[in-house]
Write a protein that holds these residues in place. Structure first.
Motif, mmCIF file in Angstrom:
data_model
loop_
_atom_site.group_PDB
_atom_site.id
_atom_site.type_symbol
_atom_site.label_atom_id
_atom_site.label_comp_id
_atom_site.label_asym_id
_atom_site.label_seq_id
_atom_site.Cartn_x
_atom_site.Cartn_y
_atom_site.Cartn_z
ATOM 1 N N GLY A 76 1.244 -18.394 16.683
ATOM 2 C CA GLY A 76 0.901 -17.024 16.332
ATOM 3 C C GLY A 76 2.111 -16.112 16.393
ATOM 4 N N PRO A 77 2.033 -14.943 15.752
ATOM 5 C CA PRO A 77 3.135 -13.975 15.841
ATOM 6 C C PRO A 77 3.343 -13.537 17.281
ATOM 7 N N THR A 78 4.588 -13.465 17.681
ATOM 8 C CA THR A 78 4.961 -13.015 19.028
ATOM 9 C C THR A 78 5.586 -11.630 18.922
ATOM 10 N N PHE A 79 5.052 -10.698 19.673
ATOM 11 C CA PHE A 79 5.558 -9.325 19.630
ATOM 12 C C PHE A 79 6.993 -9.254 20.144
ATOM 13 N N LEU A 80 7.828 -8.520 19.402
ATOM 14 C CA LEU A 80 9.224 -8.338 19.805
ATOM 15 C C LEU A 80 9.483 -6.922 20.282
ATOM 16 N N ILE A 81 9.257 -5.971 19.414
ATOM 17 C CA ILE A 81 9.635 -4.598 19.703
ATOM 18 C C ILE A 81 8.863 -3.682 18.760
ATOM 19 N N SER A 82 8.647 -2.450 19.189
ATOM 20 C CA SER A 82 7.912 -1.500 18.355
ATOM 21 C C SER A 82 8.596 -0.147 18.388
ATOM 22 N N ILE A 83 8.162 0.720 17.484
ATOM 23 C CA ILE A 83 8.690 2.074 17.467
ATOM 24 C C ILE A 83 7.628 3.012 16.926
ATOM 25 N N SER A 84 7.503 4.145 17.562
ATOM 26 C CA SER A 84 6.598 5.185 17.096
ATOM 27 C C SER A 84 7.334 6.055 16.079
ATOM 28 N N SER A 85 6.574 6.681 15.202
ATOM 29 C CA SER A 85 7.198 7.495 14.161
ATOM 30 C C SER A 85 7.876 8.754 14.692
ATOM 31 N N LYS A 109 10.074 8.625 16.973
ATOM 32 C CA LYS A 109 11.412 8.214 17.405
ATOM 33 C C LYS A 109 12.191 7.678 16.217
ATOM 34 N N ASP A 110 13.506 7.574 16.383
ATOM 35 C CA ASP A 110 14.281 6.927 15.326
ATOM 36 C C ASP A 110 14.994 5.669 15.819
ATOM 37 N N LYS A 111 14.860 5.391 17.100
ATOM 38 C CA LYS A 111 15.516 4.204 17.636
ATOM 39 C C LYS A 111 14.787 3.750 18.885
ATOM 40 N N ASN A 112 14.665 2.431 19.021
ATOM 41 C CA ASN A 112 14.140 1.862 20.252
ATOM 42 C C ASN A 112 14.901 0.575 20.539
ATOM 43 N N GLU A 113 15.300 0.421 21.784
ATOM 44 C CA GLU A 113 16.160 -0.701 22.138
ATOM 45 C C GLU A 113 15.535 -1.496 23.269
ATOM 46 N N ASP A 114 15.637 -2.818 23.174
ATOM 47 C CA ASP A 114 15.132 -3.687 24.230
ATOM 48 C C ASP A 114 16.018 -4.924 24.276
ATOM 49 N N GLY A 115 16.978 -4.895 25.192
ATOM 50 C CA GLY A 115 17.882 -6.037 25.309
ATOM 51 C C GLY A 115 18.703 -6.225 24.053
ATOM 52 N N ARG A 116 18.624 -7.402 23.465
ATOM 53 C CA ARG A 116 19.403 -7.703 22.254
ATOM 54 C C ARG A 116 18.769 -7.119 20.989
ATOM 55 N N PHE A 117 17.588 -6.574 21.107
ATOM 56 C CA PHE A 117 16.837 -6.110 19.939
ATOM 57 C C PHE A 117 16.809 -4.588 19.876
ATOM 58 N N THR A 118 17.138 -4.066 18.698
ATOM 59 C CA THR A 118 17.057 -2.629 18.460
ATOM 60 C C THR A 118 16.358 -2.411 17.134
ATOM 61 N N VAL A 119 15.406 -1.490 17.129
ATOM 62 C CA VAL A 119 14.748 -1.133 15.884
ATOM 63 C C VAL A 119 15.130 0.300 15.548
ATOM 64 N N PHE A 120 15.480 0.500 14.283
ATOM 65 C CA PHE A 120 15.828 1.821 13.770
ATOM 66 C C PHE A 120 14.788 2.227 12.733
ATOM 67 N N LEU A 121 14.388 3.497 12.800
ATOM 68 C CA LEU A 121 13.418 4.012 11.836
ATOM 69 C C LEU A 121 14.002 5.212 11.115
ATOM 70 N N ASN A 122 13.981 5.157 9.797
ATOM 71 C CA ASN A 122 14.401 6.274 8.958
ATOM 72 C C ASN A 122 13.175 6.731 8.178
ATOM 73 N N LYS A 123 12.506 7.748 8.697
ATOM 74 C CA LYS A 123 11.242 8.179 8.105
ATOM 75 C C LYS A 123 11.426 8.738 6.710
ATOM 76 N N SER A 124 12.506 9.469 6.497
ATOM 77 C CA SER A 124 12.694 10.082 5.178
ATOM 78 C C SER A 124 12.873 9.012 4.104
ATOM 79 N N ALA A 125 13.496 7.900 4.480
ATOM 80 C CA ALA A 125 13.694 6.804 3.530
ATOM 81 C C ALA A 125 12.560 5.795 3.588
ATOM 82 N N LYS A 126 11.639 5.962 4.516
ATOM 83 C CA LYS A 126 10.549 5.008 4.745
ATOM 84 C C LYS A 126 11.131 3.600 4.916
#
Lengths: 114, 116
Positions: free
Chosen positions: B43-52, B54-71
């Motif tokens: 099954g899919p294993t959760f890695l990292i999430s981000i709420s709209s 925020k524009d960045k969330n970091e967890d160890g080696r994993f970082t998620v970036f969100l650019n809302k204007s560019a979707k």
């Protein structure tokens, strides 16, 4: 670490037969979900369940499908009369809260309809 | 109608380098985004999430970036390790008017291959 479990891991059935896929969500979670993934395609949402009723369902979740929480731990997906195109991996998921909360997935049940 | 798009079916990265996986979405109602990792027959294993909000969330080696204007959102893995080889799914949810459980909309996935 708590996890979602699913049984069986693989179910083979004849077309037209009923199948029940079982899931045990994480114990303190209140929101439950079923998804499916047809081979080579993306994971698709089927249905969500909260407070003993369906919360949301997709167009895939037609009258052939039903869900139930028969006791305090199990969450089941029933397909009344299976079709060849129901062959897929079925994933159960649960989350502590609804809305934008993380959903944790089980390992899946591979359903093969012959 | 693909509301969540992962346009790269596969990505090959050398061990130790940065892996960047991209995801675009079209539904402006999405307010929560997640990345899942999936091995075959699991099954899919959760890695990292981000709420709209925020524009960045970091967890160890994993970082998620969100650019809302560019979707657009991206997952950065640094440094990449052989165990990172898997299919990575981007998923999104929109607020459900009933206040109940929101189904996730998934992209088609990107197969990340880490080369030694």
């Amino acid at each position: 670490e708590p996890e979602v479990t699913q049984t069986p891991s693989h179910q083979v059935t004849q077309m037209g037969q009923e199948v029940i896929l079982r899931c045990v969500p994480i114990s303190n979670h209140l929101y439950f979900y079923w998804y499916r993934q047809i081979l080579g395609q993306k994971v698709e949402f089927l249905v969500s369940f909260y407070n003993n009723e369906i919360s949301e369902k997709s167009e895939i979740f037609d009258d052939q499908f039903s869900v139930e929480r028969p006791d305090g731990s199990n969450f089941t997906l029933k397909i009344r009369s299976t079709k060849l195109e129901d062959s897929a991996m079925y994933f159960c998921a649960s989350s502590a809260r609804g809305g934008g909360d993380t959903q944790y997935f089980g390992p899946g049940t591979r359903l093969t309809v012959l | 109608d693909q509301q969540v798009k992962q346009n790269s079916p596969s990505l090959s990265v050398q061990e130790g380098r940065i892996s960047i996986l991209n995801c675009d979405y079209t539904n402006s109602m999405f307010d929560y985004f997640l990345w899942y990792k999936k091995y075959p027959a699991e099954g899919p294993t959760f890695l990292i999430s981000i709420s709209s909000i925020k524009d960045k969330n970091e967890d160890g080696r994993f970082t998620v970036f969100l650019n809302k204007s560019a979707k657009h959102l991206s997952l950065h893995i640094v440094p990449s390790q052989p165990g990172d080889s898997a299919v990575y799914f981007c998923a999104a949810s929109a607020p459900f008017s009933g206040g109940g459980a929101d189904g996730l909309t998934f992209g088609k996935g990107t197969h990340l291959i880490i080369q030694p």
